[in-house]
Design a protein around this motif. Structure first.
Motif, PDB file in Angstrom:
ATOM      1  N   VAL A 261       1.014  -1.258   0.055  1.00 32.87           N
ATOM      2  CA  VAL A 261       0.074  -0.002   0.148  1.00 32.87           C
ATOM      3  C   VAL A 261       0.670   1.479  -0.097  1.00 32.87           C
ATOM      4  N   ILE A 262       1.873   1.088   0.768  1.00 33.67           N
ATOM      5  CA  ILE A 262       3.003   2.554   0.985  1.00 33.67           C
ATOM      6  C   ILE A 262       3.473   2.557  -0.497  1.00 33.67           C
ATOM      7  N   ILE A 263       3.818   1.672  -1.269  1.00 29.23           N
ATOM      8  CA  ILE A 263       4.179   1.914  -2.740  1.00 29.23           C
ATOM      9  C   ILE A 263       3.227   2.286  -3.622  1.00 29.23           C
ATOM     10  N   VAL A 264       2.127   1.686  -3.612  1.00 30.54           N
ATOM     11  CA  VAL A 264       0.946   2.428  -4.284  1.00 30.54           C
ATOM     12  C   VAL A 264       0.476   3.788  -4.123  1.00 30.54           C
ATOM     13  N   GLU A 265       0.678   4.269  -2.665  1.00 31.59           N
ATOM     14  CA  GLU A 265       0.043   5.514  -2.182  1.00 31.59           C
ATOM     15  C   GLU A 265       1.283   6.391  -2.725  1.00 31.59           C
ATOM     16  N   SER A 266       2.562   6.181  -2.796  1.00 33.74           N
ATOM     17  CA  SER A 266       3.517   6.866  -3.169  1.00 33.74           C
ATOM     18  C   SER A 266       3.559   6.990  -4.808  1.00 33.74           C
ATOM     19  N   SER A 267       3.098   5.852  -5.500  1.00 33.37           N
ATOM     20  CA  SER A 267       2.806   6.133  -6.717  1.00 33.37           C
ATOM     21  C   SER A 267       2.006   7.202  -7.199  1.00 33.37           C
ATOM     22  N   LEU A 268       0.974   6.943  -6.599  1.00 33.19           N
ATOM     23  CA  LEU A 268      -0.144   7.792  -6.883  1.00 33.19           C
ATOM     24  C   LEU A 268       0.251   9.225  -6.619  1.00 33.19           C
ATOM     25  N   SER A 269       0.741   9.468  -5.416  1.00 34.61           N
ATOM     26  CA  SER A 269       1.064  10.886  -5.185  1.00 34.61           C
ATOM     27  C   SER A 269       2.042  11.451  -6.143  1.00 34.61           C
ATOM     28  N   PHE A 270       3.183  10.489  -6.731  1.00 35.41           N
ATOM     29  CA  PHE A 270       3.972  10.861  -7.852  1.00 35.41           C
ATOM     30  C   PHE A 270       3.226  11.345  -8.909  1.00 35.41           C
TER      31      PHE A 270
END
Lengths: 296, 307
Positions: free
Chosen positions: A224-233
C-alpha cells in the motif's frame, strides 16, 4: 510445498546463513520500522523547520557534506527552499497512516466478508467471490487516477481506492482458511453444544485465521505504501503542499541533472520502510505459519 | 472443457460489467457529468448536444444503456485537451506501450530463468541468496524512484543512454530495465520458478530420468524446466495486465509516448474522457489475457478444469 525445515541443522554457506539469520532475527528491520513510526509520531517536536516553510533565498541547497551545503539543512532544501529532512519526517506520517489505515479498514471488511463467504457458502459465497475476482482484476492505479480526475485528489479518496482492492485480498485468504477449519470436529462439537453461529465464527474459527491474517496484513502495508507514493508521484494521491514522499520524488524529477537530493532522499526513506516491512512480513510468515512460505 | 470456458467467460463479462458500472457511476457522482466531460469554455449548444447524447434528462438505467451502446460502437468520447476522438489517441499510443511491455518481459525471462533454475538446483548457494535478495529488493523499490535513479546514473552521470523520449532503440533501454527489474514481476518469476523447480526436481519422473542415466544438465534444463515453466507462463500472462497498468508510472518518468503517459497527461489536464478510455481499454485487455491464460492452462492441465 515448503521442503526446508525451519531449523535445519545442515551446514550452509556463509551468505545463506547470513540471510537466514537476518530473517530469523528481525531486529534490524524492526528497528528501522520502529524508527520511522517514532519520527512520524513525534514529527511536530523533532523537525528543525516547518515542512511548509518556504525560503526562496535558500532554494536548492545541497546536503551538508557537499561543497555548498550547510549544517542548517542536513539533507538540503527543495525548489521552494523547504527543508528536505523536515518534509521527509512529515512524509513518514502520511505514508504510514495511509498504509495502516487502508490495511486496517480493508482488512477488517475483507475478514468479515471472508468469514461469511467461507462459512455460509452457497449464494453468499458466490456473490462475494465474484466481487473479489472483479476487484482483483481491476487496474488499481488507473482506477485511482479516474477517482482523482472525477472526485479530485484527496487523502480520503486515496484511502477509499486502496480499501477497494484491499478487502478482496483479505476476503479470499480468510475464505480459504475458513473452508479448511469449518469441517473440523471442534466446530461440529461447538455447534452441538449449542453455540450460536456468531460465537462459532468469532470464538472457534476466527482465532485459527489470525496468523495468516497477520502475515498478509504486514506484507500488504508495504504494498500500500508503494501504491500510495506512486499515486502521489502521478499527482493523483495526496494533494500538495502536504509533504508525501511520492510527491517529493515527483518534484525532484525536473532537477535530476542539477539537484539529485530532491528525489534521492525521500525515495531512500520509502525503500527503507518498505524493505523493513517486507522483511518483517517474511519473518512473521516463517515464525507464525511455515505453510505460507511460498505464498508470494 | 466447454463448461469451463463458458464459466470463465461469464466471470470475465461480470467483471467488465462491474467496471463499466464503476466508470459510469463515478462521473455521475460528481453532479453534472458535463462539467467533467467537456472543456470549461464549451459553448452552450455543444453542452446541450452532448447532454442529449448522454441522455442526461432521462432515467439512470436509460443513460447506462446509452453508455453501453456508444461503448459497443467504440465511441469513447472526445478528448477535452486535444479535441480528438479518444479511440484514435488510444490506437496511436497502444503499440508503444506493448513494445515496452514486450521488451520488459523478454528482459525478465532472460534474467529470471537461469537465476531461478540455479537457485533451485543449488539451494542456499550464493546464487540462491542472490536470487532471493534480488526478489526482495525488486518488490521493495518503487519503479518511479528506480527510474529516476537510473536516469541520474546512466543518462546524467555516465551520459550513456538517453533520459527520455522515443527516437530509436537506445531509448527503450532504461524504461525496459525500470519496468522489468523493479516491482513484482522479476521477484515473482524468480520465486515461482525456484519453488516450482524444487517441486519438479523432487518428482518421480525426474528421479527416473536420473536412474535412466540422463545427464544432470539435460535433467535440469530439459526434463524439469519444461514442466516447471507452466506456472511461470501463467504468471507472466496474468501479469501482463498489471504491467499495462504499471506503464503509467514508467512512461511518465521516461516521457515514453504510450497509453500510460496518456493517462498521466489526462490527470494533469483533468481530461475525463481520455482517462475513462484508458481504464476501459486496459481492463478489457487484462480480462482478455487472463481468460486466454486460464483457458490455455485448463487445456494443458486437466486438473484445473475440474478443480
Amino acid at each position: 510445498m515448503a521442503r526446508e525445515a525451519p531449523f535445519d541443522a545442515l551446514p550452509r554457506s556463509w551468505s545463506a546463513s547470513f540471510l537466514r539469520r537476518l530473517r530469523s532475527w528481525p531486529v534490524i528491520p524492526a528497528i528501522i520500522f520502529g524508527f520511522f513510526v517514532a519520527i512520524a509520531v513525534v514529527a511536530d517536536w523533532i523537525t528543525p523547520y516547518s515542512p511548509y516553510a518556504t525560503a526562496l533565498s535558500n532554494r536548492l541547497v545541497p546536503p551538508f557534506w557537499e561543497e555548498t551545503g550547510t549544517l542548517a539543512h542536513l539533507l538540503g532544501t527543495d525548489r521552494l527552499g523547504r527543508d528536505i529532512l523536515s518534509r521527509i519526517i512529515y512524509g513518514a506520517r502520511v505514508s504510514l497512516v495511509a498504509g495502516l489505515a487502508a490495511v486496517a479498514v480493508g482488512g477488517t471488511a475483507g475478514t468479515i466478508l471472508g468469514l461469511l463467504s467461507g462459512y455460509f457458502g452457497r449464494w453468499a459465497d458466490g456473490i462475494i467471490m465474484r466481487a473479489t475476482d472483479a476487484m482483483l482484476s481491476l487496474p488499481i492505479i488507473l482506477i485511482a487516477l479516474l477517482f482523482a480526475v472525477t472526485l479530485g485528489p484527496s487523502f480520503g479518496n486515496l484511502i477509499l481506492v486502496l480499501v477497494l482492492v484491499m478487502w478482496a485480498r483479505f476476503a479470499r485468504l480468510v475464505r480459504g482458511e475458513v473452508l479448511t477449519w469449518k469441517e473440523r470436529e471442534f466446530v461440529a462439537l461447538a455447534r452441538v453444544a449449542g453455540c450460536s453461529t456468531l460465537r462459532i465464527l468469532c470464538r472457534h474459527i476466527f482465532p485459527n485465521v489470525v496468523n495468516p491474517l497477520m502475515v498478509l496484513a504486514t506484507l500488504q502495508v508495504g504494498w500500500v505504501i508503494i501504491v500510495e507514493s506512486s499515486l502521489s508521484f502521478l499527482g493523483a494521491g495526496i494533494p500538495p503542499p502536504t509533504p508525501s514522499w511520492g510527491a517529493m520524488i515527483a518534484d525532484g524529477r525536473a532537477y535530476v541533472t542539477t539537484a539529485w537530493w530532491l528525489s534521492f532522499f525521500p525515495g531512500l526513506a520509502l525503500v527503507l520502510v518498505v524493505l523493513a516491512i517486507n522483511l518483517l512480513g517474511d519473518w512473521l510468515r516463517d515464525f507464525l505459519d511455515p505453510r505460507l512460505r511460498n505464498l508470494n | 472443457m466447454q463448461r469451463f470456458i463458458a464459466g470463465r467467460l461469464i466471470q470475465s463479462l461480470l467483471t467488465l460489467f462491474i467496471i463499466s458500472l464503476f466508470v459510469f457511476g463515478l462521473v455521475r457522482l460528481t453532479g453534472n457529468p458535463l462539467d467533467v466531460m467537456l472543456p470549461i469554455d464549451a459553448p452552450p449548444d455543444l453542452r446541450q448536444r452532448v447532454g442529449q447524447q448522454l441522455g442526461l434528462d432521462r432515467p439512470l438505467h436509460f443513460q447506462y444503456l446509452l453508455f453501453l451502446r456508444s461503448l459497443s460502437h467504440g465511441d469513447l468520447g472526445t478528448s477535452i485537451r486535444t479535441r480528438r476522438p479518444v479511440t484514435e489517441l488510444l490506437a496511436q499510443r497502444l503499440p508503444n506501450s506493448l513494445k515496452l511491455i514486450g521488451a520488459s518481459i523478454v528482459l525478465v525471462l532472460l534474467i529470471a530463468l537461469p537465476l531461478g533454475v540455479i537457485a533451485a538446483t543449488r539451494k542456499d548457494s550464493f546464487w540462491d541468496v542472490a536470487a532471493r535478495t534480488l526478489a526482495l529488493l525488486g518488490q521493495s523499490i518503487p519503479t518511479f524512484w528506480a527510474g529516476i535513479i537510473l536516469i541520474a546514473v546512466f543518462a546524467v552521470r555516465l551520459d550513456l543512454l538517453p533520459a527520455g523520449g522515443d527516437q530509436g532503440p537506445q531509448y527503450l533501454v532504461l524504461p525496459t530495465m525500470t519496468l522489468g527489474l523493479f516491482g513484482f514481476m522479476l521477484a515473482g518469476v524468480v520465486r515461482l520458478l525456484r519453488a516450482s523447480m524444487l517441486e519438479v526436481l523432487d518428482s518421480d519422473y525426474v528421479k527416473f530420468a536420473r536412474i535412466k542415466g540422463v545427464g544432470e544438465l539435460a535433467v535440469v534444463w530439459k526434463h524439469a524446466l519444461k514442466n516447471a515453466l507452466i506456472p511461470v507462463i501463467t504468471f507472466v500472462g496474468f501479469y501482463f495486465g498489471i504491467l499495462l497498468a504499471g506503464t503509467v508510472v514508467v512512461e511518465t518518468v521516461f516521457a515514453w509516448p504510450g497509453i500510460g503517459r496518456l493517462a498521466y497527461e489526462a490527470v494533469q489536464w483533468r481530461d475525463y474522457p481520455v482517462i475513462q478510455g484508458v481504464v476501459l481499454l486496459v481492463s478489457g485487455i487484462t480480462l482478455a489475457t487472463n481468460l486466454l491464460v486460464d483457458v490455455l492452462y485448463g487445456y494443458l492441465d486437466p486438473r484445473i478444469r475440474y478443480g
